[in-house]
Design a protein around this motif. Structure first.
Motif, PDB file in Angstrom:
ATOM      1  N   GLY A  43      -1.447   7.217  -4.140  1.00  0.00           N
ATOM      2  CA  GLY A  43       0.504   7.116  -4.771  1.00  0.00           C
ATOM      3  C   GLY A  43       0.539   7.808  -6.090  1.00  0.00           C
ATOM      4  N   SER A  44       1.167   8.658  -6.172  1.00  0.00           N
ATOM      5  CA  SER A  44       1.038   9.630  -8.158  1.00  0.00           C
ATOM      6  C   SER A  44       2.498   9.378  -8.615  1.00  0.00           C
ATOM      7  CB  SER A  44       1.455  10.873  -7.065  1.00  0.00           C
ATOM      8  OG  SER A  44       2.704  11.169  -6.235  1.00  0.00           O
ATOM      9  N   GLY A  45       2.881   7.783  -8.315  1.00  0.00           N
ATOM     10  CA  GLY A  45       3.654   7.481 -10.243  1.00  0.00           C
ATOM     11  C   GLY A  45       2.618   8.358 -11.360  1.00  0.00           C
ATOM     12  N   ALA A  46       3.475   7.335 -12.149  1.00  0.00           N
ATOM     13  CA  ALA A  46       2.850   7.293 -13.311  1.00  0.00           C
ATOM     14  C   ALA A  46       1.991   6.326 -13.562  1.00  0.00           C
ATOM     15  CB  ALA A  46       3.660   5.872 -14.404  1.00  0.00           C
ATOM     16  N   ALA A  47       1.438   5.363 -12.785  1.00  0.00           N
ATOM     17  CA  ALA A  47      -0.003   4.282 -12.628  1.00  0.00           C
ATOM     18  C   ALA A  47      -1.041   5.408 -11.463  1.00  0.00           C
ATOM     19  CB  ALA A  47       0.649   2.911 -12.141  1.00  0.00           C
ATOM     20  N   GLY A  48      -0.854   5.415 -10.301  1.00  0.00           N
ATOM     21  CA  GLY A  48      -1.363   6.455  -9.507  1.00  0.00           C
ATOM     22  C   GLY A  48      -2.116   7.797 -10.988  1.00  0.00           C
ATOM     23  N   GLU A  66      -0.967  10.929  -1.567  1.00  0.00           N
ATOM     24  CA  GLU A  66       1.075  10.730  -1.982  1.00  0.00           C
ATOM     25  C   GLU A  66       1.170  10.971  -0.376  1.00  0.00           C
ATOM     26  OE1 GLU A  66       2.897   9.614  -4.306  1.00  0.00           O
ATOM     27  OE2 GLU A  66       4.576  10.120  -2.652  1.00  0.00           O
ATOM     28  N   LYS A  67       2.207   9.676  -0.053  1.00  0.00           N
ATOM     29  CA  LYS A  67       2.950   9.887   1.468  1.00  0.00           C
ATOM     30  C   LYS A  67       3.876  11.092   1.510  1.00  0.00           C
ATOM     31  CE  LYS A  67       5.846   5.769   1.676  1.00  0.00           C
ATOM     32  NZ  LYS A  67       6.449   5.025   2.409  1.00  0.00           N
ATOM     33  N   LEU A  68       4.519  11.236   0.074  1.00  0.00           N
ATOM     34  CA  LEU A  68       5.990  12.322   0.094  1.00  0.00           C
ATOM     35  C   LEU A  68       5.150  13.060   0.348  1.00  0.00           C
ATOM     36  CD1 LEU A  68       8.422   9.952  -2.319  1.00  0.00           C
ATOM     37  CD2 LEU A  68       8.043  10.128   0.349  1.00  0.00           C
ATOM     38  N   VAL A  71       5.476  15.072  -5.147  1.00  0.00           N
ATOM     39  CA  VAL A  71       4.402  13.831  -6.963  1.00  0.00           C
ATOM     40  C   VAL A  71       6.060  13.397  -7.695  1.00  0.00           C
ATOM     41  CG1 VAL A  71       2.737  14.618  -5.550  1.00  0.00           C
ATOM     42  CG2 VAL A  71       4.147  15.830  -7.729  1.00  0.00           C
ATOM     43  N   GLY A  72       4.831  12.196  -8.125  1.00  0.00           N
ATOM     44  CA  GLY A  72       5.825  11.632  -9.394  1.00  0.00           C
ATOM     45  C   GLY A  72       6.617  10.157  -8.749  1.00  0.00           C
ATOM     46  N   GLY A  73       6.662   9.793  -7.711  1.00  0.00           N
ATOM     47  CA  GLY A  73       6.973   9.046  -6.611  1.00  0.00           C
ATOM     48  C   GLY A  73       8.361   8.551  -7.980  1.00  0.00           C
ATOM     49  N   ILE A 223      -4.821   0.748  -5.788  1.00  0.00           N
ATOM     50  CA  ILE A 223      -3.536   1.436  -5.143  1.00  0.00           C
ATOM     51  C   ILE A 223      -2.138   0.839  -6.059  1.00  0.00           C
ATOM     52  CG2 ILE A 223      -2.058  -0.599  -3.939  1.00  0.00           C
ATOM     53  CD1 ILE A 223      -4.517  -1.824  -2.857  1.00  0.00           C
ATOM     54  N   ALA A 224      -1.587   2.095  -6.348  1.00  0.00           N
ATOM     55  CA  ALA A 224      -0.306   2.432  -7.478  1.00  0.00           C
ATOM     56  C   ALA A 224       0.343   3.023  -6.388  1.00  0.00           C
ATOM     57  CB  ALA A 224      -1.132   3.273  -7.953  1.00  0.00           C
ATOM     58  N   THR A 225       1.500   2.095  -5.639  1.00  0.00           N
ATOM     59  CA  THR A 225       2.213   2.612  -4.410  1.00  0.00           C
ATOM     60  C   THR A 225       3.227   2.287  -5.193  1.00  0.00           C
ATOM     61  OG1 THR A 225       1.496   0.644  -2.777  1.00  0.00           O
ATOM     62  CG2 THR A 225       0.848   2.638  -2.202  1.00  0.00           C
ATOM     63  N   GLY A 255       6.537  -0.893  -0.047  1.00  0.00           N
ATOM     64  CA  GLY A 255       5.446  -1.554  -0.013  1.00  0.00           C
ATOM     65  C   GLY A 255       4.540  -1.792   0.902  1.00  0.00           C
ATOM     66  N   ASP A 256       4.205   0.079   0.903  1.00  0.00           N
ATOM     67  CA  ASP A 256       3.046  -0.042   1.946  1.00  0.00           C
ATOM     68  C   ASP A 256       1.797  -0.875   1.045  1.00  0.00           C
ATOM     69  OD1 ASP A 256       4.598   1.650   3.115  1.00  0.00           O
ATOM     70  OD2 ASP A 256       3.408   3.826   2.789  1.00  0.00           O
ATOM     71  N   GLY A 257       1.542  -0.675  -0.245  1.00  0.00           N
ATOM     72  CA  GLY A 257       0.347  -0.816  -0.501  1.00  0.00           C
ATOM     73  C   GLY A 257       0.405  -2.403  -0.407  1.00  0.00           C
ATOM     74  N   ILE A 259       1.344  -4.411   1.755  1.00  0.00           N
ATOM     75  CA  ILE A 259       1.456  -4.618   2.720  1.00  0.00           C
ATOM     76  C   ILE A 259       0.202  -4.972   3.586  1.00  0.00           C
ATOM     77  CG2 ILE A 259       1.568  -3.853   5.632  1.00  0.00           C
ATOM     78  CD1 ILE A 259       4.656  -3.035   4.925  1.00  0.00           C
ATOM     79  N   MET A 260      -0.726  -3.518   2.607  1.00  0.00           N
ATOM     80  CA  MET A 260      -2.111  -3.318   3.062  1.00  0.00           C
ATOM     81  C   MET A 260      -3.198  -4.669   2.582  1.00  0.00           C
ATOM     82  SD  MET A 260      -2.727   0.915   2.809  1.00  0.00           S
ATOM     83  CE  MET A 260      -1.663   0.870   1.409  1.00  0.00           C
ATOM     84  N   LEU A 261      -1.959  -4.664   1.548  1.00  0.00           N
ATOM     85  CA  LEU A 261      -3.404  -6.031   0.829  1.00  0.00           C
ATOM     86  C   LEU A 261      -2.386  -7.718   1.021  1.00  0.00           C
ATOM     87  CD1 LEU A 261      -2.486  -5.023  -3.232  1.00  0.00           C
ATOM     88  CD2 LEU A 261      -4.477  -4.818  -2.124  1.00  0.00           C
ATOM     89  N   GLY A 447       0.781  -0.917 -11.930  1.00  0.00           N
ATOM     90  CA  GLY A 447       2.478  -0.299 -11.579  1.00  0.00           C
ATOM     91  C   GLY A 447       2.985  -1.207 -10.780  1.00  0.00           C
ATOM     92  N   GLU A 448       4.573  -0.391 -10.762  1.00  0.00           N
ATOM     93  CA  GLU A 448       5.521  -1.580  -9.771  1.00  0.00           C
ATOM     94  C   GLU A 448       4.450  -2.216  -8.323  1.00  0.00           C
ATOM     95  OE1 GLU A 448       8.793   0.419  -9.733  1.00  0.00           O
ATOM     96  OE2 GLU A 448       9.983  -1.837  -8.268  1.00  0.00           O
ATOM     97  N   VAL A 449       3.405  -2.119  -7.603  1.00  0.00           N
ATOM     98  CA  VAL A 449       3.096  -2.818  -6.620  1.00  0.00           C
ATOM     99  C   VAL A 449       2.132  -4.096  -7.495  1.00  0.00           C
ATOM    100  CG1 VAL A 449       0.388  -2.227  -6.521  1.00  0.00           C
ATOM    101  CG2 VAL A 449       1.445  -2.508  -5.033  1.00  0.00           C
TER     102      VAL A 449
HETATM  103  P1  ADP Z   1       4.469   3.079 -10.007  1.00  0.00           P
HETATM  104  O1  ADP Z   1       5.772   3.535 -11.484  1.00  0.00           O
HETATM  105  O2  ADP Z   1       4.271   2.294  -9.934  1.00  0.00           O
HETATM  106  O3  ADP Z   1       3.534   4.499 -10.762  1.00  0.00           O
HETATM  107  P2  ADP Z   1       5.974   5.276  -8.586  1.00  0.00           P
HETATM  108  O4  ADP Z   1       7.328   5.042  -7.370  1.00  0.00           O
HETATM  109  O5  ADP Z   1       6.382   5.320  -9.754  1.00  0.00           O
HETATM  110  O6  ADP Z   1       4.941   3.874  -8.392  1.00  0.00           O
HETATM  111  O7  ADP Z   1       4.944   6.097  -7.423  1.00  0.00           O
HETATM  112  C1  ADP Z   1       4.432   4.769  -6.043  1.00  0.00           C
HETATM  113  C2  ADP Z   1       4.049   6.389  -5.391  1.00  0.00           C
HETATM  114  O8  ADP Z   1       3.102   5.900  -4.537  1.00  0.00           O
HETATM  115  C3  ADP Z   1       5.547   6.863  -4.619  1.00  0.00           C
HETATM  116  O9  ADP Z   1       5.209   8.645  -5.007  1.00  0.00           O
HETATM  117  C4  ADP Z   1       5.137   7.111  -2.508  1.00  0.00           C
HETATM  118  O10 ADP Z   1       5.605   7.846  -2.112  1.00  0.00           O
HETATM  119  C5  ADP Z   1       3.685   6.389  -2.988  1.00  0.00           C
HETATM  120  N1  ADP Z   1       3.074   5.670  -2.388  1.00  0.00           N
HETATM  121  C6  ADP Z   1       3.921   4.943  -1.868  1.00  0.00           C
HETATM  122  N2  ADP Z   1       3.199   4.260  -0.342  1.00  0.00           N
HETATM  123  C7  ADP Z   1       1.760   5.000  -0.399  1.00  0.00           C
HETATM  124  C8  ADP Z   1       0.885   5.138   0.768  1.00  0.00           C
HETATM  125  N3  ADP Z   1       1.103   4.276   1.769  1.00  0.00           N
HETATM  126  N4  ADP Z   1       0.469   5.943   1.528  1.00  0.00           N
HETATM  127  C9  ADP Z   1       0.141   7.239  -0.066  1.00  0.00           C
HETATM  128  N5  ADP Z   1       1.085   7.187  -0.845  1.00  0.00           N
HETATM  129  C10 ADP Z   1       2.332   6.273  -0.977  1.00  0.00           C
END
Ligand code: ADP
Length: 513
Positions: A43-48, A66-68, A71-73, A223-225, A255-257, A259-261, A447-449
């Motif tokens: 995950g590439s949001g602020a937490a990751g 980052e799945k998208l 970047v930046g979530g 995990i910062a998904t 919610g991928d994180g 589901i994995m956890l 983060g939000e996970v």
């Molecule tokens: P936070 O504020 O906790 O950092 P964000 O919503 O800003 O959360 O960032 C979470 C990022 O994790 C999003 O960019 C999202 O696309 C990415 N993400 C979610 N699930 C996966 C996954 N399975 N693999 C890779 N990246 C993921």
């Protein structure tokens, strides 16, 4: 202290664009199907980003998947502020911001408080000022300070560039990640956390956008998904209405994180508790800020009638929309030029087709197809109220505007799923916990996970603080773990719940009260 007017305009404009995320120089296409790294961050949001930067700074090789494609979530679109106490700025300027008040704000009375773990809140509060200093030292301009709403606690930090705090933070974190040569592999979705036969964390399995399977060998995983406010299928399990609700989140919040956890049997809390944003323009999927309502905006149904206290809390407004059924037909947020100038500074042309504009009420009623006499009566209700603390029939007592500065505007709005406060339980070292509160070695989340900080709902502008504080802690501890335990630690003694392939979190959430 703050030029809110300019800030709001840019924040609103930003909200329109941000869901696309950003292209970053550090982002790159993954060429190989297998790679090794000390710490892999998902995950590439602020937490990751915070986790990866700290892991690298503490000697670990690291990479982000980052799945998208961008970047930046969701972090990048966070419009609020960064809440912090004990920062250098507060000390230098002699600003009052008490750690106790910040701490207690997490425990405000609610009907269903959910899981709020004192040790997590304590850590968040204690590290918040240092996290702010860290960001500002990196080059962020979070230097504009305002008190928390309704208090004299000067702990809300805004960007001095008139952009959202989230955009400001992500911009600097990305720059730092690039300086540090931290690769961010976009369009790579983590699917599974891999443990070996002794329960040691050995990496993740992932898949690229084109279907190529990827194996990442890592000695620690962060995990910062983010949350699951865009996971309609998951949300529908809790309430069919949740599943149908549009989302204000980026498409990565599925919610991928969790589901994995959950597949590992980690402890999840407060899953299914959600927060709404009541005023999203469905046309451009942008949030119309709360301040439009707080400064005097009016909400009307398809008949031009008010139906709620517009200054009530966002969730309460969304609840009324759903329970009264008004949401089934068009609803409008009405405001006047004074509010537009003050809050948004927007020109009605800012997004053609989103805002209806008229120089008189009758024309506005015609444009939005509501009976003029109803709209006139609704506005009269607002105008008759005084800013003297009197409460109207909907319980509204704040009447800063009389909605009599023309032109007047109307925007069609809908409620949207906005934030999911629950998640995986961690300890104050950001280590993932089992249902028996034992840390899983080598596995971190931030983060939000994560759950356990906000309970059933977020209490203020704390999501960015939480992401950066625990992201940093996760990164530092993951690097430390790798250094101290190069071969990992046996997790077999842990009391994981039995692996449940059907997302056990539906059954074993909320065990803690
Ligand atoms: P936070 O504020 O906790 O950092 P964000 O919503 O800003 O959360 O960032 C979470 C990022 O994790 C999003 O960019 C999202 O696309 C990415 N993400 C979610 N699930 C996966 C996954 N399975 N693999 C890779 N990246 C993921």
């Amino acid at each position: 202290m703050i030029n809110l007017k300019g800030k709001m305009l840019l924040q609103v404009l930003l909200a329109v664009f941000v869901f696309a995320g950003v292209e970053a120089d550090a982002a790159q296409e993954l060429k190989q199907t297998k790679f090794n790294v000390d710490v892999i961050v998902i995950g590439s949001g602020a937490a990751g980003l915070s986790a990866a930067i700290e892991a690298k700074a503490h000697g670990a090789s690291t990479a982000i998947v980052e799945k998208l494609p961008t970047v930046g979530g969701n972090s990048i679109s966070a419009l609020g502020s960064f809440a912090a106490v004990g920062s250098r700025i507060q000390k230098e300027r002699g600003l009052h911001a008490s750690p106790e008040a910040f701490y207690l704000s997490f425990f405000r009375h609610e009907e269903r408080p959910g899981t709020v773990r004192p040790e997590l809140v304590k850590r968040l509060v204690a590290e918040s000022g240092r996290a702010l200093d860290w960001l500002n030292d990196m080059g962020a301009g979070l230097t504009e300070v305002a008190p928390a709403f309704g208090t004299n606690e000067y702990r809300e930090f805004y960007s001095n560039e008139s952009i959202g705090a989230g955009a400001e933070i992500v911009k600097e974190l990305l720059r730092q990640a690039e300086n540090d040569d931290i690769p961010i592999f976009t369009s790579v979705r983590a699917e599974e956390i891999v443990l070996d036969s002794r329960g040691r964390v050995t990496g993740i399995n992932a898949v690229k956008g084109d279907g190529t399977e990827i194996e990442v060998n890592a000695r620690a995983v962060v995990i910062a998904t983010g949350g699951y406010a865009a996971a309609h299928d998951i949300l529908a399990r809790f309430n069919p209405v949740f599943g149908e609700t549009m989302t204000s989140n980026c498409p990565g919040s599925t919610g991928d994180g969790l589901i994995m956890l959950d597949a590992l049997g980690a402890q999840l809390v407060d899953i299914g508790k959600v927060q709404f944003h009541p005023t999203i323009s469905p046309i451009i999927n942008s949030m119309i800020p709360e301040s439009v309502r707080n400064l005097g905006g009016m909400l009307v149904d398809s008949e031009g009638r008010r139906f709620v206290n517009e200054t009530a809390d966002s969730d309460e407004i969304a609840r009324v929309m759903y329970t009264s059924g008004v949401y089934k037909k068009p609803m409008f947020l009405i405001f006047d030029r004074k509010i537009a100038d003050e809050v948004l500074g927007l020109e009605p042309t800012f997004n053609a087709g989103t805002y209806f504009t008229a120089n008189d009420l009758e024309s506005l009623a015609r444009l939005i197809k509501v009976p003029y006499k109803n709209l006139r009566r609704s506005i009269a209700e607002i105008q008759n109220n005084k800013a003297d603390g009197t409460v109207d029939g909907f319980g509204r007592s704040s009447f800063e505007s009389n909605l009599n500065h023309y032109p007047v505007f109307a925007v069609k709005i809908r409620p949207a799923m906005h934030y999911t406060p629950g998640g995986v339980l961690i300890d104050d070292q950001a280590r993932v916990l089992t249902p028996f509160h034992e840390p899983v070695y080598g596995l971190y989340a931030a983060g939000e996970v994560t759950g356990g900080i906000n309970g059933s709902r977020r209490k203020g502008n704390t999501s960015l603080t939480e992401a950066v504080v625990f992201g940093r802690i996760a990164g530092i501890n993951a690097a430390d773990f790798v250094e101290k335990h190069p071969d990992g630690i046996d997790n077999l003694e842990l009391n994981f719940l039995p692996k449940n392939e059907n997302f056990g979190f539906l059954s074993h959430s909320d065990v803690e009260r």
